[in-house]
Motif scaffolding. Structure first.
Motif, PDB file in Angstrom:
ATOM      1  N   PRO A 118     -11.287 -99.199 -75.054  1.00  0.00           N
ATOM      2  CA  PRO A 118     -11.654-100.478 -75.684  1.00  0.00           C
ATOM      3  C   PRO A 118     -12.952-100.435 -76.485  1.00  0.00           C
ATOM      4  CG  PRO A 118     -10.842-100.862 -73.465  1.00  0.00           C
ATOM      5  CD  PRO A 118     -10.937 -99.368 -73.633  1.00  0.00           C
ATOM      6  N   SER A 119     -13.843 -99.503 -76.142  1.00  0.00           N
ATOM      7  CA  SER A 119     -15.097 -99.381 -76.889  1.00  0.00           C
ATOM      8  C   SER A 119     -15.084 -98.197 -77.854  1.00  0.00           C
ATOM      9  CB  SER A 119     -16.271 -99.222 -75.916  1.00  0.00           C
ATOM     10  OG  SER A 119     -16.078 -98.071 -75.086  1.00  0.00           O
ATOM     11  N   GLY A 120     -13.957 -97.513 -77.994  1.00  0.00           N
ATOM     12  CA  GLY A 120     -13.885 -96.329 -78.836  1.00  0.00           C
ATOM     13  C   GLY A 120     -13.738 -96.661 -80.309  1.00  0.00           C
ATOM     14  N   TRP A 121     -13.792 -95.623 -81.145  1.00  0.00           N
ATOM     15  CA  TRP A 121     -13.715 -95.802 -82.593  1.00  0.00           C
ATOM     16  C   TRP A 121     -12.407 -96.480 -83.013  1.00  0.00           C
ATOM     17  CZ3 TRP A 121     -15.653 -90.331 -84.568  1.00  0.00           C
ATOM     18  CH2 TRP A 121     -17.021 -90.220 -84.273  1.00  0.00           C
ATOM     19  N   PHE A 122     -11.313 -96.060 -82.432  1.00  0.00           N
ATOM     20  CA  PHE A 122     -10.019 -96.666 -82.766  1.00  0.00           C
ATOM     21  C   PHE A 122      -9.690 -97.824 -81.820  1.00  0.00           C
ATOM     22  CE2 PHE A 122      -8.562 -92.225 -84.325  1.00  0.00           C
ATOM     23  CZ  PHE A 122      -9.325 -92.385 -85.468  1.00  0.00           C
ATOM     24  N   GLY A 123     -10.098 -97.695 -80.574  1.00  0.00           N
ATOM     25  CA  GLY A 123      -9.740 -98.703 -79.580  1.00  0.00           C
ATOM     26  C   GLY A 123     -10.380-100.052 -79.832  1.00  0.00           C
ATOM     27  N   ALA A 124     -11.617-100.058 -80.316  1.00  0.00           N
ATOM     28  CA  ALA A 124     -12.322-101.330 -80.532  1.00  0.00           C
ATOM     29  C   ALA A 124     -11.634-102.191 -81.590  1.00  0.00           C
ATOM     30  CB  ALA A 124     -13.777-101.057 -80.898  1.00  0.00           C
ATOM     31  N   PRO A 125     -11.355-101.658 -82.794  1.00  0.00           N
ATOM     32  CA  PRO A 125     -10.655-102.505 -83.767  1.00  0.00           C
ATOM     33  C   PRO A 125      -9.252-102.904 -83.320  1.00  0.00           C
ATOM     34  CG  PRO A 125     -11.011-100.277 -84.650  1.00  0.00           C
ATOM     35  CD  PRO A 125     -11.752-100.375 -83.373  1.00  0.00           C
ATOM     36  N   ALA A 127      -8.356-103.362 -80.184  1.00  0.00           N
ATOM     37  CA  ALA A 127      -8.548-104.393 -79.162  1.00  0.00           C
ATOM     38  C   ALA A 127      -8.817-105.749 -79.799  1.00  0.00           C
ATOM     39  CB  ALA A 127      -9.685-103.997 -78.230  1.00  0.00           C
ATOM     40  N   ALA A 128      -9.517-105.747 -80.936  1.00  0.00           N
ATOM     41  CA  ALA A 128      -9.769-107.006 -81.645  1.00  0.00           C
ATOM     42  C   ALA A 128      -8.478-107.631 -82.154  1.00  0.00           C
ATOM     43  CB  ALA A 128     -10.728-106.764 -82.816  1.00  0.00           C
TER      44      ALA A 128
END
Length: 274
Positions: A118-125, A127-128
């Protein structure tokens, strides 16, 4: 003048080959089969049909099917680009295709988890957007896709390179569109190679372990794959149960390879007849 063979005669080479295959392949498979066979039919069925085992089959097979479908599209496109076009960085891209072969799968799993957390480069966007990858079946599919992509590319690429350009030129001269040329000229010739790549990609996905356990979350009945369940039984010193669960994957792999070989043979006969 009779051509002198580079290697020794048939008896020696065949004997060495059979000995090597028996030692490296047949012996471990036979040990697995015999261990699973030591269970009675009722006990074996109870282990392999337990709710937790069935859930692991479902997660593993569906994720492998999804990864194979993704690799079919992107692997075929990647093989096409590498074969038909020349551009800066092409050799580097061609080398990167083999990275999953050289990279330890555990390292790949850690890297994918870091990227898709969820806080990763791909995971964060993602997750949004409400899309969660890590610790879900989608994460399992991503890991399988990463490790099995080269099989599609490397089986299709040589066939594309060896295609006779005269076939496409003849189709163009007859007024065929690009889509018709691909569907009626190129695709039938690629079908045996595509089927081989699909079978290898699917088989690799079924047996993948290291890249998955870090990103899957490993929740029983939800994100637990069959290979992990067999490993858990080994850690519990329940060797018969581990062998029984592993035998299900072995049977699935054999059936899948047999069906794929049959489809390849039929596709090849159709191509030669055409």
């Amino acid at each position: 003048m009779k051509r002198r063979p580079v290697l020794p005669g048939l008896k020696l080479t065949l004997g060495f080959t059979l000995f090597y295959m028996a030692l490296i392949v047949a012996l471990p498979v036979a040990a697995l089969v015999f261990k699973a066979a030591s269970l009675g039919p009722a006990e074996y069925w109870q282990i392999v049909s337990s709710p937790r085992a069935v859930a692991s089959y479902r997660v593993t097979v569906l994720s492998a099917l999804g990864a194979t479908a993704v690799n079919l599209v992107f692997g075929l496109a990647l093989a096409w680009v590498l074969t038909r076009y020349r551009f800066p960085g092409r050799r580097l891209l061609d080398a990167i295709v083999d990275l999953p072969f050289a990279l330890p799968t555990a390292v790949a799993g850690i890297a994918l988890t870091a990227l898709f957390a969820p806080s990763g480069w791909f995971g964060a966007p993602l997750a949004a957007l409400g899309i969660k990858v890590a610790y879900t079946p989608l994460g399992i599919m991503v890991a399988m896709t990463f490790t099995s992509l080269p099989f599609i590319v490397r089986t299709v690429q040589p066939v594309l390179e060896d295609l006779d350009p005269a076939l496409e030129e003849a189709a163009i001269s007859l007024g065929a569109s690009d889509g018709a040329i691909f569907a009626r000229v190129i695709l039938p010739l690629l079908t045996p190679a595509i089927l081989a790549g699909l079978s290898l990609s699917f088989a690799r996905s079924l047996g993948e372990f290291g890249a998955i356990i870090f990103i899957a979350g490993n929740q029983p009945m939800s994100t637990e794959i069959t290979a992990l369940l067999a490993f858990i039984r080994l850690e519990e010193y329940d060797y018969q149960a581990a062998a029984a669960i592993a035998s299900v994957l072995l049977i699935a792999a054999f059936v899948m390879l047999a069906v794929t070989n049959l489809m390849q043979a039929r596709a090849l006969r159709y191509t030669l007849r055409g």
